[in-house]
Design a protein around this motif. Structure first.
Motif, PDB file in Angstrom:
ATOM      1  N   VAL A  37       7.337  -0.725   6.340  1.00 45.18           N
ATOM      2  CA  VAL A  37       7.324   0.345   5.343  1.00 45.18           C
ATOM      3  C   VAL A  37       8.623   0.306   4.553  1.00 45.18           C
ATOM      4  O   VAL A  37       9.696   0.513   5.110  1.00 45.18           O
ATOM      5  CB  VAL A  37       7.186   1.740   6.014  1.00 45.18           C
ATOM      6  CG1 VAL A  37       7.150   2.842   4.943  1.00 45.18           C
ATOM      7  CG2 VAL A  37       5.955   1.803   6.901  1.00 45.18           C
TER       8      VAL A  37
ATOM      9  N   LEU B  55       2.093   4.916   0.945  1.00 43.14           N
ATOM     10  CA  LEU B  55       1.939   5.889   2.021  1.00 43.14           C
ATOM     11  C   LEU B  55       2.654   7.169   1.632  1.00 43.14           C
ATOM     12  O   LEU B  55       3.835   7.145   1.277  1.00 43.14           O
ATOM     13  CB  LEU B  55       2.569   5.361   3.319  1.00 43.14           C
ATOM     14  CG  LEU B  55       1.927   4.189   4.049  1.00 43.14           C
ATOM     15  CD1 LEU B  55       2.742   3.873   5.297  1.00 43.14           C
ATOM     16  CD2 LEU B  55       0.482   4.496   4.429  1.00 43.14           C
TER      17      LEU B  55
ATOM     18  N   LYS C 150       0.837  -1.197   0.000  1.00 39.78           N
ATOM     19  CA  LYS C 150       0.000   0.000   0.000  1.00 39.78           C
ATOM     20  C   LYS C 150       0.881   1.260   0.000  1.00 39.78           C
ATOM     21  O   LYS C 150       1.889   1.312   0.704  1.00 39.78           O
ATOM     22  CB  LYS C 150      -0.893   0.021   1.250  1.00 39.78           C
ATOM     23  CG  LYS C 150      -2.101  -0.906   1.137  1.00 39.78           C
ATOM     24  CD  LYS C 150      -2.780  -1.090   2.492  1.00 39.78           C
ATOM     25  CE  LYS C 150      -2.381  -2.421   3.098  1.00 39.78           C
ATOM     26  NZ  LYS C 150      -2.802  -2.707   4.452  1.00 39.78           N
TER      27      LYS C 150
ATOM     28  N   TYR D 199       3.811  -1.792   3.283  1.00 38.90           N
ATOM     29  CA  TYR D 199       3.567  -0.450   2.743  1.00 38.90           C
ATOM     30  C   TYR D 199       4.796   0.005   1.973  1.00 38.90           C
ATOM     31  O   TYR D 199       5.905  -0.435   2.269  1.00 38.90           O
ATOM     32  CB  TYR D 199       3.318   0.552   3.882  1.00 38.90           C
ATOM     33  CG  TYR D 199       2.178   0.176   4.780  1.00 38.90           C
ATOM     34  CD1 TYR D 199       0.900   0.681   4.553  1.00 38.90           C
ATOM     35  CD2 TYR D 199       2.374  -0.692   5.857  1.00 38.90           C
ATOM     36  CE1 TYR D 199      -0.151   0.333   5.377  1.00 38.90           C
ATOM     37  CE2 TYR D 199       1.321  -1.052   6.679  1.00 38.90           C
ATOM     38  CZ  TYR D 199       0.065  -0.534   6.445  1.00 38.90           C
ATOM     39  OH  TYR D 199      -0.976  -0.877   7.254  1.00 38.90           O
TER      40      TYR D 199
END
Ligand SMILES: [Zn+2]
Ligand SMILES: [Zn+2]
Length: 293
Positions: free
Chosen positions: A180, A116, A114, A205
């Motif tokens: 992340v 960010l 995803k 992410y």
């Protein structure tokens, strides 16, 4: 006034050679230098030139339907930070050696982490705190001079080493945590996050726009530490005067962010070396050989 632009776009291209011809004409007409890689799944480029020419380039690039909506990152630098204009067709935009696992449609890479935005990274941290793991999607030597706070830096020398590095059992303990990933401009994370999910990472992410976008917004007042390694004559950049030197000089161990290639042409190894030791731009191995010869 000159600048450098950096961009990529994952999108299916039916005729990469036609795109190459178009790009060559366009860049030559606008007197741009730099590097463009074209594959049947998209384009990746870093280009330097006059601002007004770069603006025309951006407009013309976006006028081609598959490249509509491409995000550009602008940075300081100029045409001559690149030796020439190089435009190539490759099988992969970034060489993970995992093309068979990459699916790309008109919306981009299928099945990645995803996105960010820098602000959302901070929001995730506020919500989940120390749970959140930063994961460096670059080669280990790039992370030597700069990385996110407490980031996991896999031992990879080339991007193609990731496929193997992700199978390291040492990473098992972070597979259930929010991870992340980040890289220079975001492109490597597009593919890396697909591979991570495939290797059992559950909550992945990717930093949208990479370190470049994060640095534009937070400079050295956020979670980034040190300087950003770059693959051109600039070798690296700092986001502000407050940037810390976090790497150690190979000769005297003092803190520095300076890179040089070993002066022994047959070695040419990239080394972290401070400005004081700069006169002997040999890596420790070649230096030793010289002394004992
Ligand atoms: Zn030194
Ligand atoms: Zn050497």
């Amino acid at each position: 006034m000159q600048k450098i632009i950096l961009f990529y776009k994952f999108t299916p291209l039916k005729d990469p050679s036609a795109v190459l011809l178009w790009q060559r004409q366009l860049c030559e007409r606008l007197n741009l230098k730099g590097r463009i890689i074209i594959a049947d799944h998209g384009i990746n480029a870093t280009l330097g030139g006059n601002i007004k020419d770069l603006k025309i380039y951006v407009k013309e690039l976006k006028s081609y339907e598959p490249f509509k909506g491409t995000a550009f990152k602008w940075s300081d630098g100029n045409r001559d930070d690149f030796p020439r204009l190089s435009i190539k067709i490759r099988s992969e935009l970034v060489t993970f050696g995992q093309k068979h696992k990459l699916k790309v449609d008109t919306k981009g890479v299928v099945g990645g982490g995803k996105y960010l935005k820098p602000k959302q990274v901070h929001e995730l941290l506020n919500k989940k705190g120390d749970e959140v793991i930063f994961f460096d999607g670059r080669n280990a030597y790039e992370a030597e001079v700069g990385k996110f706070k407490n980031a996991v830096v896999p031992e990879v020398e080339h991007t193609r080493d990731f496929a193997k590095a992700l199978k390291d059992p040492k990473l098992d303990k972070i597979k259930d945590k929010p991870v992340v990933t980040y890289c220079t401009g975001g492109i490597r994370c597009e593919v890396l996050t697909v591979l991570m999910k495939e290797n059992g990472f559950k909550d992945v992410y990717q930093m949208d726009g990479g370190i470049v976008k994060y640095g534009e917004q937070y400079k050295d007042d956020g979670l980034w530490e040190g300087s950003l390694y770059l693959f051109d004559k600039r070798m690296g950049t700092k986001f502000s005067d407050k940037a810390k030197d976090i790497a150690n000089c190979v000769h005297c161990n003092n803190k520095t962010s300076n890179y040089e290639n070993c002066a022994n042409k047959t070695c040419n190894k990239l080394i972290v070396i401070c400005r004081k030791c700069n006169k002997k731009t040999l890596c420790p191995k070649c230096q030793k050989k010289l002394v004992t010869a």
